[in-house]
Write a protein that holds these residues in place. Structure first.
Motif, short mmCIF file in Angstrom:
data_model
loop_
_atom_site.label_atom_id
_atom_site.label_comp_id
_atom_site.label_asym_id
_atom_site.label_seq_id
_atom_site.Cartn_x
_atom_site.Cartn_y
_atom_site.Cartn_z
N ASP A 170 4.68 5.33 -5.54
CA ASP A 170 3.23 5.29 -5.37
C ASP A 170 2.71 6.71 -5.29
O ASP A 170 3.03 7.46 -4.35
N ASP A 171 1.89 7.11 -6.25
CA ASP A 171 1.37 8.48 -6.23
C ASP A 171 0.15 8.64 -5.33
O ASP A 171 -0.39 9.73 -5.19
N GLU A 172 -0.30 7.51 -4.73
CA GLU A 172 -1.43 7.51 -3.80
C GLU A 172 -2.72 8.05 -4.42
O GLU A 172 -3.64 8.45 -3.72
N SER A 173 -2.76 8.09 -5.75
CA SER A 173 -3.92 8.61 -6.50
C SER A 173 -4.16 10.09 -6.24
O SER A 173 -5.27 10.58 -6.39
N LYS A 174 -3.09 10.82 -5.89
CA LYS A 174 -3.20 12.25 -5.55
C LYS A 174 -2.21 13.06 -6.39
O LYS A 174 -1.00 12.79 -6.37
N SER A 192 -2.07 2.91 -4.16
CA SER A 192 -3.03 3.10 -3.08
C SER A 192 -3.99 4.20 -3.52
O SER A 192 -3.73 4.93 -4.46
N GLY A 193 -5.13 4.31 -2.84
CA GLY A 193 -6.12 5.31 -3.21
C GLY A 193 -7.06 4.82 -4.30
O GLY A 193 -7.15 3.63 -4.59
N GLY A 213 0.83 -1.19 0.00
CA GLY A 213 0.00 0.00 0.00
C GLY A 213 0.87 1.24 0.00
O GLY A 213 2.08 1.18 -0.08
N GLY A 214 0.21 2.40 0.14
CA GLY A 214 0.91 3.67 0.06
C GLY A 214 1.94 3.87 1.14
O GLY A 214 2.92 4.58 0.95
N ALA A 247 -5.90 2.36 -7.17
CA ALA A 247 -4.99 1.29 -6.75
C ALA A 247 -5.21 -0.02 -7.49
O ALA A 247 -4.24 -0.70 -7.86
N PRO A 280 -0.50 4.51 -9.24
CA PRO A 280 -1.36 4.59 -8.06
C PRO A 280 -1.47 3.22 -7.38
O PRO A 280 -2.28 2.39 -7.77
N VAL A 308 0.83 14.57 -4.42
CA VAL A 308 1.80 13.54 -4.03
C VAL A 308 2.61 13.12 -5.25
O VAL A 308 3.83 12.97 -5.19
#
Length: 432
Positions: free
Chosen positions: A100-104, A62-63, A29-30, A66, A60, A107
């Motif tokens: 991991d861009d964490e879906s943001k 995480s988020g 995960g993130g 993911a 991505p 970030v």
């Protein structure tokens, strides 16, 4: 330097034991991934003192994105493993630097900047969510690093926001709409478009609206639904009236949500039901069940052996991808377009690097010139089929597949050859 993640106990098998890394990487995960280099120890020994190429990849893991980001990474790792086992690129191995861009978007900007300034990557292959691709493109342009987009579909990436450093070796909404709209016109003249309300969904909505009109149809209404909306019924219950078809533009969990809730509200019985194939990717089928039966879709890739997809190249790709996906998901999902496009994006980059004798970032312009106009032929490198990477806008054109879903299976209706998906370029590269 790359973050010291290799010192953690859970990362030991990547760095020191030389094991295949699919389960470890894709399952994180993130909190686990910042940026980490992947190059199993036995390959390091095999290449001797050869300096590795550092290939950055923002995904991505995480988020909201993911689920797709993790399968995308499987495709990228699969290509890198194969390239390294075959001797690397011009005798040099590849190290993946994954963030991991964490879906943001914020970030993603921060972590891609780190890949440029601290990890010193040579090129980038990745990008999943279109709003993040748009946010990061200026980073690659300013750093003068080739950015091989591997999933993002927002139209503007290769039109109004295009730049010389970014390429897309998969399709985009205008080409999909050109390929699909003639069939939509046969299904009905009046359409309502429901879409994920962010950059990709909005630009895809516009592309289909234009092509439906060109084919003599009419868009009677549109409904935008925010990403990650668990209960879409407040939006869907407002869709009514006298029209022929409902067209959906969603992906991931949102694809499952609209498929189930549109069925429960009776919309898919009242209207013809069609849309982007991301709604019914193979990983979504178990959660959709028979509620997705009769759905008519378009996709650049579907995991079947019918028509142009029944080739030895696709069989080999499919078997390897399926095996790797089973290692991270016990349900055993079939390969999706995210695996396919990441795998082929890395292979396209390999071809460009070899053609340009790419050594370091100093050779970026030579690499760009090699990629512009690149012809990719059906092969183990490109199991989806032939592709052309247009020089004018760095947009690829490829075969599209129209199909329906019944009984949890994909059934091919038509293959639209890449030559019939071409639209005029709408890109003006900024002056160098």
């Amino acid at each position: 330097m790359t973050e010291k993640l290799k010192d953690e106990e859970w990362a030991q098998d990547i760095w020191y034991r030389g094991k295949v890394t699919r389960r470890r990487i894709v399952g994180w995960g993130g909190g686990a991934i910042g940026a980490i280099m992947l190059a199993p120890a036995p390959w390091r020994a095999a290449f001797g003192a050869a300096k590795p190429y550092k290939i950055g990849s923002e995904q991505p893991l995480s988020g909201a994105g993911a689920a797709g980001g993790k399968t995308a990474l499987v495709g990228l790792q699969m290509a890198v493993d194969r390239i390294n086992h075959m001797g690397g690129i011009m005798g040099r191995p590849i190290e993946l630097v994954i963030a991991d861009d964490e879906s943001k978007p914020d970030v993603a900007r921060r972590k891609t900047q780190k890949m440029v300034e601290e990890d010193n990557i040579d090129v980038h292959v990745g990008g999943f969510l279109s709003n993040i691709c748009l946010a990061c493109m200026p980073v690659w342009e300013e750093a003068k690093i080739v950015n091989m987009i591997s999933v993002c579909l927002d139209t503007t990436l290769t039109t109004s926001k295009c730049n010389r450093y970014s390429f897309r070796v998969h399709d985009y909404a205008p080409a999909q709409a050109v390929a699909f709209s003639p069939m939509l016109a046969k299904m009905g003249k009046k359409w309502h478009l429901a879409y994920a309300d962010y950059s990709w969904g909005q630009s895809t909505r516009d592309a289909y609206a234009d092509e439906i009109k060109k084919n003599g149809g009419e868009v009677v209404g549109t409904t935008g639904i925010p990403l990650g909306t668990a209960d879409m019924t407040p939006f869907l219950s407002k869709i009514s009236g006298n029209f022929d078809g409902l067209f959906g533009i969603f992906f991931g969990k949102d694809g499952v949500t609209i498929g189930n809730q549109a069925y429960d509200l009776g919309l898919t019985k009242k209207y013809k039901w069609a849309g982007d194939g991301a709604i019914c990717e193979s990983v979504n089928l178990p959660a959709l069940g028979n509620k997705i039966d009769g759905f008519v879709a378009i996709n650049r890739y579907i995991p079947i052996f019918q028509g142009a997809l029944d080739t030895p190249y696709h069989h080999r790709f499919f078997d390897e991808a399926k095996k790797r996906l089973a290692e991270i998901d016990r349900s055993g999902p079939l390969p999706d377009r995210y695996v396919q496009s990441n795998y082929e994006a890395m292979n396209a980059l390999k071809h460009g690097m070899e053609m340009s004798s790419f050594a370091t970032r100093e050779d970026t312009m030579k690499l760009i010139e090699a990629l512009e106009g690149l012809e990719m032929k059906l092969s183990d490198d490109f199991p989806q089929g032939d592709k052309t990477l247009r020089k004018a806008d760095h947009q690829a054109f490829l075969n599209e597949f129209l199909y329906t879903v019944n009984g949890g299976q994909f059934h091919l209706l038509e293959m639209v050859p890449k030559e019939k998906t071409v639209v005029l370029p709408a890109c003006k590269f900024p002056a160098a």
